[in-house]
Scaffold this motif. Structure first.
Motif, PDB file in Angstrom:
ATOM      1  N   TYR A 111       0.847  -1.199   0.000  1.00 29.52           N
ATOM      2  CA  TYR A 111       0.000   0.000   0.000  1.00 29.52           C
ATOM      3  C   TYR A 111       0.885   1.252   0.000  1.00 29.52           C
ATOM      4  O   TYR A 111       0.653   2.192  -0.774  1.00 29.52           O
ATOM      5  CB  TYR A 111      -0.909  -0.036   1.229  1.00 29.52           C
ATOM      6  CG  TYR A 111      -1.717   1.218   1.445  1.00 29.52           C
ATOM      7  CD1 TYR A 111      -2.921   1.414   0.777  1.00 29.52           C
ATOM      8  CD2 TYR A 111      -1.283   2.200   2.321  1.00 29.52           C
ATOM      9  CE1 TYR A 111      -3.669   2.559   0.980  1.00 29.52           C
ATOM     10  CE2 TYR A 111      -2.020   3.350   2.528  1.00 29.52           C
ATOM     11  CZ  TYR A 111      -3.211   3.526   1.860  1.00 29.52           C
ATOM     12  OH  TYR A 111      -3.936   4.662   2.063  1.00 29.52           O
ATOM     13  N   GLU A 112       1.897   1.260   0.849  1.00 31.56           N
ATOM     14  CA  GLU A 112       2.810   2.408   0.906  1.00 31.56           C
ATOM     15  C   GLU A 112       3.570   2.572  -0.406  1.00 31.56           C
ATOM     16  O   GLU A 112       3.712   3.686  -0.921  1.00 31.56           O
ATOM     17  CB  GLU A 112       3.804   2.226   2.053  1.00 31.56           C
ATOM     18  CG  GLU A 112       3.177   2.305   3.426  1.00 31.56           C
ATOM     19  CD  GLU A 112       4.098   1.822   4.530  1.00 31.56           C
ATOM     20  OE1 GLU A 112       5.214   1.328   4.236  1.00 31.56           O
ATOM     21  OE2 GLU A 112       3.701   1.935   5.700  1.00 31.56           O
ATOM     22  N   ALA A 113       4.053   1.447  -0.960  1.00 35.07           N
ATOM     23  CA  ALA A 113       4.824   1.506  -2.199  1.00 35.07           C
ATOM     24  C   ALA A 113       3.956   1.983  -3.361  1.00 35.07           C
ATOM     25  O   ALA A 113       4.406   2.766  -4.204  1.00 35.07           O
ATOM     26  CB  ALA A 113       5.428   0.138  -2.515  1.00 35.07           C
ATOM     27  N   LEU A 114       2.704   1.536  -3.403  1.00 31.21           N
ATOM     28  CA  LEU A 114       1.804   1.990  -4.456  1.00 31.21           C
ATOM     29  C   LEU A 114       1.538   3.482  -4.321  1.00 31.21           C
ATOM     30  O   LEU A 114       1.528   4.216  -5.314  1.00 31.21           O
ATOM     31  CB  LEU A 114       0.498   1.208  -4.426  1.00 31.21           C
ATOM     32  CG  LEU A 114      -0.552   1.612  -5.458  1.00 31.21           C
ATOM     33  CD1 LEU A 114      -0.011   1.486  -6.879  1.00 31.21           C
ATOM     34  CD2 LEU A 114      -1.801   0.763  -5.289  1.00 31.21           C
ATOM     35  N   GLY A 115       1.352   3.941  -3.099  1.00 31.12           N
ATOM     36  CA  GLY A 115       1.167   5.376  -2.876  1.00 31.12           C
ATOM     37  C   GLY A 115       2.368   6.172  -3.363  1.00 31.12           C
ATOM     38  O   GLY A 115       2.213   7.217  -4.009  1.00 31.12           O
ATOM     39  N   ASP A 116       3.580   5.671  -3.076  1.00 33.10           N
ATOM     40  CA  ASP A 116       4.796   6.332  -3.549  1.00 33.10           C
ATOM     41  C   ASP A 116       4.837   6.360  -5.073  1.00 33.10           C
ATOM     42  O   ASP A 116       5.153   7.386  -5.683  1.00 33.10           O
ATOM     43  CB  ASP A 116       6.048   5.623  -3.010  1.00 33.10           C
ATOM     44  CG  ASP A 116       6.253   5.815  -1.520  1.00 33.10           C
ATOM     45  OD1 ASP A 116       5.658   6.748  -0.932  1.00 33.10           O
ATOM     46  OD2 ASP A 116       7.014   5.019  -0.932  1.00 33.10           O
ATOM     47  N   ALA A 117       4.542   5.216  -5.693  1.00 35.82           N
ATOM     48  CA  ALA A 117       4.593   5.132  -7.154  1.00 35.82           C
ATOM     49  C   ALA A 117       3.575   6.072  -7.796  1.00 35.82           C
ATOM     50  O   ALA A 117       3.860   6.715  -8.810  1.00 35.82           O
ATOM     51  CB  ALA A 117       4.354   3.690  -7.609  1.00 35.82           C
ATOM     52  N   LEU A 118       2.391   6.164  -7.197  1.00 32.39           N
ATOM     53  CA  LEU A 118       1.374   7.072  -7.734  1.00 32.39           C
ATOM     54  C   LEU A 118       1.798   8.531  -7.593  1.00 32.39           C
ATOM     55  O   LEU A 118       1.554   9.343  -8.496  1.00 32.39           O
ATOM     56  CB  LEU A 118       0.030   6.835  -7.048  1.00 32.39           C
ATOM     57  CG  LEU A 118      -0.643   5.505  -7.391  1.00 32.39           C
ATOM     58  CD1 LEU A 118      -1.871   5.296  -6.524  1.00 32.39           C
ATOM     59  CD2 LEU A 118      -0.988   5.430  -8.860  1.00 32.39           C
ATOM     60  N   ARG A 119       2.443   8.866  -6.477  1.00 35.65           N
ATOM     61  CA  ARG A 119       2.942  10.241  -6.317  1.00 35.65           C
ATOM     62  C   ARG A 119       4.018  10.554  -7.351  1.00 35.65           C
ATOM     63  O   ARG A 119       4.063  11.642  -7.919  1.00 35.65           O
ATOM     64  CB  ARG A 119       3.470  10.461  -4.904  1.00 35.65           C
ATOM     65  CG  ARG A 119       2.383  10.780  -3.903  1.00 35.65           C
ATOM     66  CD  ARG A 119       2.944  11.212  -2.571  1.00 35.65           C
ATOM     67  NE  ARG A 119       3.676  10.142  -1.903  1.00 35.65           N
ATOM     68  CZ  ARG A 119       3.121   9.156  -1.213  1.00 35.65           C
ATOM     69  NH1 ARG A 119       1.814   9.091  -1.094  1.00 35.65           N
ATOM     70  NH2 ARG A 119       3.859   8.236  -0.626  1.00 35.65           N
ATOM     71  N   VAL A 120       4.895   9.582  -7.624  1.00 38.81           N
ATOM     72  CA  VAL A 120       5.931   9.768  -8.643  1.00 38.81           C
ATOM     73  C   VAL A 120       5.273   9.996 -10.003  1.00 38.81           C
ATOM     74  O   VAL A 120       5.608  10.928 -10.723  1.00 38.81           O
ATOM     75  CB  VAL A 120       6.888   8.552  -8.695  1.00 38.81           C
ATOM     76  CG1 VAL A 120       7.749   8.584  -9.946  1.00 38.81           C
ATOM     77  CG2 VAL A 120       7.761   8.501  -7.447  1.00 38.81           C
ATOM     78  N   ALA A 121       4.299   9.131 -10.330  1.00 37.85           N
ATOM     79  CA  ALA A 121       3.622   9.258 -11.629  1.00 37.85           C
ATOM     80  C   ALA A 121       2.887  10.586 -11.735  1.00 37.85           C
ATOM     81  O   ALA A 121       2.919  11.245 -12.780  1.00 37.85           O
ATOM     82  CB  ALA A 121       2.663   8.085 -11.821  1.00 37.85           C
ATOM     83  N   GLU A 122       2.204  10.974 -10.670  1.00 36.65           N
ATOM     84  CA  GLU A 122       1.468  12.239 -10.691  1.00 36.65           C
ATOM     85  C   GLU A 122       2.426  13.415 -10.836  1.00 36.65           C
ATOM     86  O   GLU A 122       2.184  14.342 -11.605  1.00 36.65           O
ATOM     87  CB  GLU A 122       0.658  12.379  -9.414  1.00 36.65           C
ATOM     88  CG  GLU A 122      -0.221  13.603  -9.392  1.00 36.65           C
ATOM     89  CD  GLU A 122      -1.081  13.655  -8.147  1.00 36.65           C
ATOM     90  OE1 GLU A 122      -0.941  14.628  -7.384  1.00 36.65           O
ATOM     91  OE2 GLU A 122      -1.871  12.725  -7.934  1.00 36.65           O
ATOM     92  N   SER A 123       3.533  13.365 -10.124  1.00 36.31           N
ATOM     93  CA  SER A 123       4.514  14.439 -10.199  1.00 36.31           C
ATOM     94  C   SER A 123       5.094  14.536 -11.604  1.00 36.31           C
ATOM     95  O   SER A 123       5.235  15.631 -12.148  1.00 36.31           O
ATOM     96  CB  SER A 123       5.633  14.182  -9.183  1.00 36.31           C
ATOM     97  OG  SER A 123       6.670  15.113  -9.330  1.00 36.31           O
ATOM     98  N   ARG A 124       5.408  13.398 -12.191  1.00 36.70           N
ATOM     99  CA  ARG A 124       5.927  13.404 -13.559  1.00 36.70           C
ATOM    100  C   ARG A 124       4.874  13.902 -14.534  1.00 36.70           C
ATOM    101  O   ARG A 124       5.177  14.634 -15.459  1.00 36.70           O
ATOM    102  CB  ARG A 124       6.398  12.010 -13.950  1.00 36.70           C
ATOM    103  CG  ARG A 124       7.652  11.590 -13.247  1.00 36.70           C
ATOM    104  CD  ARG A 124       8.066  10.222 -13.682  1.00 36.70           C
ATOM    105  NE  ARG A 124       9.241   9.786 -12.949  1.00 36.70           N
ATOM    106  CZ  ARG A 124       9.838   8.648 -13.159  1.00 36.70           C
ATOM    107  NH1 ARG A 124       9.381   7.815 -14.061  1.00 36.70           N
ATOM    108  NH2 ARG A 124      10.906   8.321 -12.449  1.00 36.70           N
ATOM    109  N   GLY A 125       3.638  13.481 -14.314  1.00 36.32           N
ATOM    110  CA  GLY A 125       2.557  13.907 -15.196  1.00 36.32           C
ATOM    111  C   GLY A 125       2.335  15.404 -15.141  1.00 36.32           C
ATOM    112  O   GLY A 125       1.992  16.028 -16.141  1.00 36.32           O
TER     113      GLY A 125
END
Length: 96
Positions: free
Chosen positions: A54-68
């Motif tokens: 759950y934590e790792a997915l949250g991190d990955a989504l923040r990375v993707a959102e930031s890149r987006g």
């Protein structure tokens, strides 16, 4: 990675943090695959793994959102369609 070539100290730091977060998520996926194959895994072990995933997915989504936010949105072909079958296959022994 940042789109400015990582020129600033803050950009380099952000890139390094993103890399660490995504690597941690990849390692967790490996653990998850192993645990899902093991019939002797304890419920508390699965809960712990679920919390870390759950934590790792949250991190990955923040990375993707930031890149987006930094990149322009790609255009989508009108003829292109996405179906549920276009996604990754579930791990062996896991039903979709």
């Amino acid at each position: 990675m940042t789109d400015d070539g990582g020129q600033s100290h803050l950009s380099r730091l952000a890139d390094q943090m993103e890399e660490v977060q995504l690597r941690a998520g990849d390692i967790l996926l490996g653990h998850a695959a192993d645990m899902l194959k093991d019939d002797n895994v304890k419920p508390w072990e699965l809960r712990y793994l679920s919390a870390r995933l759950y934590e790792a997915l949250g991190d990955a989504l923040r990375v993707a959102e930031s890149r987006g936010d930094r990149l322009s949105s790609p255009t989508v072909d009108d003829d292109a369609s996405v179906t549920p079958d276009d996604g990754p296959e579930p791990a062996e022994g896991v039903s979709a």
